[in-house]
Design a protein around this motif. Structure first.
Motif, PDB file in Angstrom:
ATOM      1  N   GLU A   1      67.447  10.775  17.229  1.00 31.13           N
ATOM      2  CA  GLU A   1      67.187  11.041  18.647  1.00 31.13           C
ATOM      3  C   GLU A   1      65.701  10.874  18.972  1.00 31.13           C
ATOM      4  N   ILE A   2      64.844  11.282  18.046  1.00 25.13           N
ATOM      5  CA  ILE A   2      63.396  11.115  18.246  1.00 25.13           C
ATOM      6  C   ILE A   2      63.067   9.649  18.476  1.00 25.13           C
ATOM      7  N   TRP A   3      63.551   8.776  17.607  1.00 21.80           N
ATOM      8  CA  TRP A   3      63.194   7.360  17.703  1.00 21.80           C
ATOM      9  C   TRP A   3      63.890   6.655  18.864  1.00 21.80           C
ATOM     10  N   GLU A   4      65.075   7.113  19.237  1.00 23.45           N
ATOM     11  CA  GLU A   4      65.724   6.596  20.448  1.00 23.45           C
ATOM     12  C   GLU A   4      64.890   6.941  21.674  1.00 23.45           C
ATOM     13  N   PHE A   5      64.457   8.188  21.750  1.00 26.08           N
ATOM     14  CA  PHE A   5      63.665   8.662  22.887  1.00 26.08           C
ATOM     15  C   PHE A   5      62.324   7.941  22.961  1.00 26.08           C
ATOM     16  N   VAL A   6      61.633   7.838  21.830  1.00 24.42           N
ATOM     17  CA  VAL A   6      60.333   7.169  21.816  1.00 24.42           C
ATOM     18  C   VAL A   6      60.509   5.693  22.198  1.00 24.42           C
ATOM     19  N   SER A   7      61.486   5.036  21.622  1.00 22.21           N
ATOM     20  CA  SER A   7      61.707   3.612  21.907  1.00 22.21           C
ATOM     21  C   SER A   7      61.980   3.361  23.386  1.00 22.21           C
ATOM     22  N   ALA A   8      62.689   4.268  24.032  1.00 20.51           N
ATOM     23  CA  ALA A   8      63.074   4.092  25.434  1.00 20.51           C
ATOM     24  C   ALA A   8      61.952   4.438  26.410  1.00 20.51           C
ATOM     25  N   ALA A   9      60.933   5.130  25.949  1.00 19.80           N
ATOM     26  CA  ALA A   9      59.847   5.553  26.843  1.00 19.80           C
ATOM     27  C   ALA A   9      59.053   4.344  27.328  1.00 19.80           C
ATOM     28  N   HIS A  10      58.552   4.442  28.530  1.00 16.27           N
ATOM     29  CA  HIS A  10      57.766   3.352  29.115  1.00 16.27           C
ATOM     30  C   HIS A  10      56.305   3.420  28.677  1.00 16.27           C
ATOM     31  N   THR A  11      55.716   4.591  28.745  1.00 19.33           N
ATOM     32  CA  THR A  11      54.295   4.764  28.459  1.00 19.33           C
ATOM     33  C   THR A  11      54.117   5.936  27.509  1.00 19.33           C
ATOM     34  N   GLY A  12      53.222   5.778  26.554  1.00 19.52           N
ATOM     35  CA  GLY A  12      52.887   6.871  25.653  1.00 19.52           C
ATOM     36  C   GLY A  12      51.414   7.203  25.799  1.00 19.52           C
ATOM     37  N   VAL A  13      51.022   8.332  25.227  1.00 16.11           N
ATOM     38  CA  VAL A  13      49.621   8.744  25.245  1.00 16.11           C
ATOM     39  C   VAL A  13      49.125   8.770  23.799  1.00 16.11           C
ATOM     40  N   LEU A  14      48.155   7.905  23.510  1.00 19.87           N
ATOM     41  CA  LEU A  14      47.552   7.823  22.184  1.00 19.87           C
ATOM     42  C   LEU A  14      46.258   8.621  22.190  1.00 19.87           C
ATOM     43  N   THR A  15      46.109   9.503  21.211  1.00 23.95           N
ATOM     44  CA  THR A  15      44.887  10.285  21.070  1.00 23.95           C
ATOM     45  C   THR A  15      44.185   9.868  19.794  1.00 23.95           C
ATOM     46  N   THR A  16      42.935   9.446  19.949  1.00 20.82           N
ATOM     47  CA  THR A  16      42.077   9.104  18.816  1.00 20.82           C
ATOM     48  C   THR A  16      40.869  10.027  18.857  1.00 20.82           C
ATOM     49  N   LEU A  17      40.009   9.939  17.832  1.00 23.21           N
ATOM     50  CA  LEU A  17      38.889  10.873  17.713  1.00 23.21           C
ATOM     51  C   LEU A  17      37.547  10.161  17.790  1.00 23.21           C
ATOM     52  N   ARG A  18      36.648  10.733  18.586  1.00 21.11           N
ATOM     53  CA  ARG A  18      35.267  10.244  18.627  1.00 21.11           C
ATOM     54  C   ARG A  18      34.566  10.636  17.335  1.00 21.11           C
ATOM     55  N   ALA A  19      33.375  10.100  17.126  1.00 23.04           N
ATOM     56  CA  ALA A  19      32.605  10.401  15.916  1.00 23.04           C
ATOM     57  C   ALA A  19      32.324  11.897  15.795  1.00 23.04           C
ATOM     58  N   ASP A  20      32.163  12.587  16.931  1.00 23.89           N
ATOM     59  CA  ASP A  20      31.892  14.029  16.885  1.00 23.89           C
ATOM     60  C   ASP A  20      33.169  14.865  16.781  1.00 23.89           C
ATOM     61  N   GLY A  21      34.328  14.192  16.674  1.00 24.04           N
ATOM     62  CA  GLY A  21      35.604  14.891  16.527  1.00 24.04           C
ATOM     63  C   GLY A  21      36.312  15.176  17.840  1.00 24.04           C
ATOM     64  N   ALA A  22      35.669  14.893  18.970  1.00 24.34           N
ATOM     65  CA  ALA A  22      36.302  15.138  20.264  1.00 24.34           C
ATOM     66  C   ALA A  22      37.459  14.158  20.466  1.00 24.34           C
ATOM     67  N   PRO A  23      38.600  14.660  20.952  1.00 28.25           N
ATOM     68  CA  PRO A  23      39.742  13.767  21.169  1.00 28.25           C
ATOM     69  C   PRO A  23      39.585  12.941  22.434  1.00 28.25           C
ATOM     70  N   VAL A  24      40.135  11.727  22.386  1.00 31.03           N
ATOM     71  CA  VAL A  24      40.218  10.841  23.553  1.00 31.03           C
ATOM     72  C   VAL A  24      41.687  10.455  23.689  1.00 31.03           C
ATOM     73  N   SER A  25      42.315  10.864  24.786  1.00 26.44           N
ATOM     74  CA  SER A  25      43.730  10.580  25.023  1.00 26.44           C
ATOM     75  C   SER A  25      43.864   9.570  26.148  1.00 26.44           C
ATOM     76  N   LEU A  26      44.554   8.477  25.863  1.00 28.15           N
ATOM     77  CA  LEU A  26      44.699   7.400  26.834  1.00 28.15           C
ATOM     78  C   LEU A  26      46.158   6.919  26.894  1.00 28.15           C
ATOM     79  N   PRO A  27      46.649   6.629  28.098  1.00 23.11           N
ATOM     80  CA  PRO A  27      48.007   6.084  28.209  1.00 23.11           C
ATOM     81  C   PRO A  27      48.035   4.657  27.696  1.00 23.11           C
ATOM     82  N   THR A  28      49.176   4.272  27.142  1.00 22.32           N
ATOM     83  CA  THR A  28      49.296   2.922  26.604  1.00 22.32           C
ATOM     84  C   THR A  28      50.753   2.473  26.614  1.00 22.32           C
TER      85      THR A  28
END
Length: 152
Positions: free
Chosen positions: A9-36
């Motif tokens: 169900e997890i992979w069905e739901f993720v596959s069907a989603a239109h947009t996700g939010v990816l969070t990566t980390l800056r050098a100081d550890g602060a998160p950056v969350s962006l839609p993709t």
């Protein structure tokens, strides 16, 4: 009954989603969350990004990342999957081509023609890297519609 989704169900739901939010980390550890926009390939999340994007630099410096998809407006409708894992550039040409093809297919109706973009934007979006998030086993998921609400 649990409100958690099964692995399928997890992979069905993720596959069907239109947009996700990816969070990566800056050098100081602060998160950056962006839609993709993204596709699922072999239970991993794949996306493309301009080769000059800061996101690519953050991923190369620290591959730890998170990815979220969600749906629902009312509390009783909320569903979500949150994946944690490692993200990195895809170096294999065949896999990059496959991901680009799947992205083109999934988002063809939503893209803007490159000819309509300003030259700088067109240039930035022409040369694209492909990234893959490989989730670890810590998957958070929930589907509030599974909660039996009492009347009133």
């Amino acid at each position: 009954m649990s409100i958690r989704l099964s692995e399928d169900e997890i992979w069905e739901f993720v596959s069907a989603a239109h947009t996700g939010v990816l969070t990566t980390l800056r050098a100081d550890g602060a998160p950056v969350s962006l839609p993709t926009w993204f596709v699922v390939v072999d239970r991993t999340v794949c996306l493309s990004t301009p080769s000059g994007a800061r996101k690519l630099g953050r991923v190369r410096r620290d591959p730890r990342a998170a990815f979220l998809v969600e749906s629902g407006r009312a509390w009783a409708e909320l569903r979500a999957v949150h994946l944690s894992g490692r993200v990195g550039p895809v170096e294999d040409d065949a896999t990059r081509d496959r991901v680009r093809s799947l992205l083109d297919e999934k988002y063809a109706a939503f893209r803007v023609s490159p000819q309509r973009l300003p030259a700088a934007a067109r240039s930035a979006y022409t040369d694209r890297a492909v990234l893959r998030l490989v989730p670890d086993e810590r998957v958070l998921s929930w589907d509030n519609s599974r909660i039996r609400l009492s009347g009133g």
